[in-house]
Motif scaffolding. Structure first.
Motif, PDB file in Angstrom:
ATOM      1  N   ARG A   1       0.941  -1.150   0.200  1.00 46.96           N
ATOM      2  CA  ARG A   1      -0.037   0.127   0.053  1.00 46.96           C
ATOM      3  C   ARG A   1       0.730   1.333  -0.055  1.00 46.96           C
ATOM      4  NH1 ARG A   1      -4.029   1.728  -2.051  1.00 46.96           N
ATOM      5  NH2 ARG A   1      -5.010   3.524  -1.079  1.00 46.96           N
ATOM      6  N   THR A   2       1.877   1.172   0.804  1.00 48.16           N
ATOM      7  CA  THR A   2       2.908   2.221   0.870  1.00 48.16           C
ATOM      8  C   THR A   2       3.353   2.601  -0.508  1.00 48.16           C
ATOM      9  OG1 THR A   2       3.308   2.017   3.276  1.00 48.16           O
ATOM     10  CG2 THR A   2       4.886   3.372   1.943  1.00 48.16           C
ATOM     11  N   LEU A   3       3.835   1.455  -1.123  1.00 45.73           N
ATOM     12  CA  LEU A   3       4.682   1.635  -2.513  1.00 45.73           C
ATOM     13  C   LEU A   3       3.739   2.155  -3.362  1.00 45.73           C
ATOM     14  CD1 LEU A   3       7.289   1.359  -3.998  1.00 45.73           C
ATOM     15  CD2 LEU A   3       6.583  -1.011  -4.274  1.00 45.73           C
ATOM     16  N   GLN A   4       2.430   1.634  -3.304  1.00 48.63           N
ATOM     17  CA  GLN A   4       1.335   2.123  -4.403  1.00 48.63           C
ATOM     18  C   GLN A   4       0.994   3.664  -4.079  1.00 48.63           C
ATOM     19  OE1 GLN A   4      -1.610  -0.638  -3.316  1.00 48.63           O
ATOM     20  NE2 GLN A   4      -1.570  -1.885  -4.854  1.00 48.63           N
TER      21      GLN A   4
ATOM     22  N   ILE B   1       3.144   5.758  -3.044  1.00 46.55           N
ATOM     23  CA  ILE B   1       4.528   6.620  -3.523  1.00 46.55           C
ATOM     24  C   ILE B   1       4.463   6.581  -5.169  1.00 46.55           C
ATOM     25  CG2 ILE B   1       6.884   6.136  -3.694  1.00 46.55           C
ATOM     26  CD1 ILE B   1       6.861   5.209  -0.840  1.00 46.55           C
ATOM     27  N   PHE B   2       4.116   5.661  -5.646  1.00 47.28           N
ATOM     28  CA  PHE B   2       4.022   5.523  -7.117  1.00 47.28           C
ATOM     29  C   PHE B   2       2.989   6.634  -7.672  1.00 47.28           C
ATOM     30  CE2 PHE B   2       7.109   2.373  -7.323  1.00 47.28           C
ATOM     31  CZ  PHE B   2       7.296   2.121  -8.598  1.00 47.28           C
ATOM     32  N   ALA B   3       1.676   6.312  -7.002  1.00 48.68           N
ATOM     33  CA  ALA B   3       0.694   7.318  -7.223  1.00 48.68           C
ATOM     34  C   ALA B   3       1.135   8.826  -7.176  1.00 48.68           C
ATOM     35  CB  ALA B   3      -0.621   6.935  -6.559  1.00 48.68           C
TER      36      ALA B   3
ATOM     37  N   ALA C   1       2.195   3.818 -11.693  1.00 47.47           N
ATOM     38  CA  ALA C   1       1.760   2.642 -11.164  1.00 47.47           C
ATOM     39  C   ALA C   1       2.725   1.654 -11.247  1.00 47.47           C
ATOM     40  CB  ALA C   1       0.403   2.086 -11.791  1.00 47.47           C
ATOM     41  N   ILE C   2       2.777   0.827 -10.091  1.00 48.70           N
ATOM     42  CA  ILE C   2       4.018  -0.175 -10.276  1.00 48.70           C
ATOM     43  C   ILE C   2       3.844  -1.272 -11.241  1.00 48.70           C
ATOM     44  CG2 ILE C   2       5.057  -2.143  -8.670  1.00 48.70           C
ATOM     45  CD1 ILE C   2       3.590  -0.652  -6.265  1.00 48.70           C
ATOM     46  N   SER C   3       2.465  -1.726 -11.642  1.00 50.58           N
ATOM     47  CA  SER C   3       2.304  -2.683 -12.427  1.00 50.58           C
ATOM     48  C   SER C   3       2.578  -2.005 -13.891  1.00 50.58           C
ATOM     49  CB  SER C   3       0.790  -3.191 -12.680  1.00 50.58           C
ATOM     50  OG  SER C   3       0.739  -3.686 -11.454  1.00 50.58           O
ATOM     51  N   ARG C   4       2.326  -0.932 -14.058  1.00 50.25           N
ATOM     52  CA  ARG C   4       2.691  -0.188 -15.266  1.00 50.25           C
ATOM     53  C   ARG C   4       4.102   0.053 -15.312  1.00 50.25           C
ATOM     54  NH1 ARG C   4       0.515   5.574 -15.414  1.00 50.25           N
ATOM     55  NH2 ARG C   4      -0.679   4.581 -13.921  1.00 50.25           N
ATOM     56  N   HIS C   5       4.768   0.326 -14.422  1.00 59.19           N
ATOM     57  CA  HIS C   5       6.241   0.635 -14.620  1.00 59.19           C
ATOM     58  C   HIS C   5       6.894  -0.788 -14.996  1.00 59.19           C
ATOM     59  CE1 HIS C   5       9.271   3.634 -13.703  1.00 59.19           C
ATOM     60  NE2 HIS C   5       9.856   2.361 -13.852  1.00 59.19           N
ATOM     61  N   ILE C   6       6.414  -1.915 -14.370  1.00 58.80           N
ATOM     62  CA  ILE C   6       6.782  -3.193 -14.599  1.00 58.80           C
ATOM     63  C   ILE C   6       6.637  -3.223 -16.197  1.00 58.80           C
ATOM     64  CG2 ILE C   6       6.501  -5.711 -14.504  1.00 58.80           C
ATOM     65  CD1 ILE C   6       5.941  -5.104 -11.352  1.00 58.80           C
TER      66      ILE C   6
END
Length: 190
Positions: free
Chosen positions: A114-117, A119-121, A126-131
């Motif tokens: 949740r924290t990482l989500q 931070i990306f937001a 978004a983490i998935s988009r970045h991957i």
């Protein structure tokens, strides 16, 4: 570390002399990952209009030293910038693993999903988009590389971490406005 810059951020500058920040502490791990990420990407210089990575690093060091005196406020922006940089670096290194998920990234950088989500937001990411973007960029680079000419498009997609060729093709077309085959022909004349 230039003392004056560090001391400006500290409440107890006298505590800075001879201080060692253990790499096993939370801030020590974050500093290590952030510095390595910046070193690899060559982004230790301040960019106009961007928060300074060096400012974040100094804030983290000052916090860790002042924390030992029981008198420190966590530099939230610096911590979040460090976590983001470490996550982006980790994705860049591990994107070829098909099992790479946002949860794996969060675990690797030592924070909650949740924290990482969040931070990306904050960075409209978004983490998935970045991957996925990291994987697509890698395949695009490989498709334009004469040394990878013998590999099929499917092989390259799987090497970059995609599990399904159709998913890769749709994502590639969205990102590059053309098929992977057209991209390869344009760059290699094949």
């Amino acid at each position: 570390v230039p003392r004056q810059i560090l001391w400006e951020r500290m409440r107890h500058p006298e505590g800075a002399r001879g201080t060692r920040i253990p790499g096993t502490s939370h801030i020590g791990k974050l500093l290590s990952g952030y510095i390595m990420t910046l070193w690899r990407r060559g982004e230790t210089e301040q960019k106009a209009g961007d928060p300074s990575a060096m400012d974040h690093l100094f804030s983290l060091v000052a916090y860790e030293i002042d924390r030992r005196h029981g008198d420190a406020a966590l530099p939230r922006r610096a911590v979040r910038a460090g976590i983001y940089a470490c996550a982006v670096s980790y994705i860049g290194e591990a994107h070829g693993m098909p099992e790479l998920t946002p949860r794996n990234v969060a675990h690797a950088v030592g924070t909650s999903l949740r924290t990482l989500q969040n931070i990306f937001a904050e960075r409209q990411d978004a983490i998935s988009r970045h991957i996925q973007n990291s994987r697509i960029t890698t395949v695009a680079r490989w498709l334009a590389d004469p040394a990878m000419r013998e590999q099929t498009i499917g092989q390259l997609a799987f090497m970059a971490g995609f599990c399904e060729l159709s998913h890769f093709t749709h994502a590639f077309v969205r990102a590059y406005n053309g098929t992977p085959g057209a991209w390869r022909r344009r760059h290699l004349g094949k």
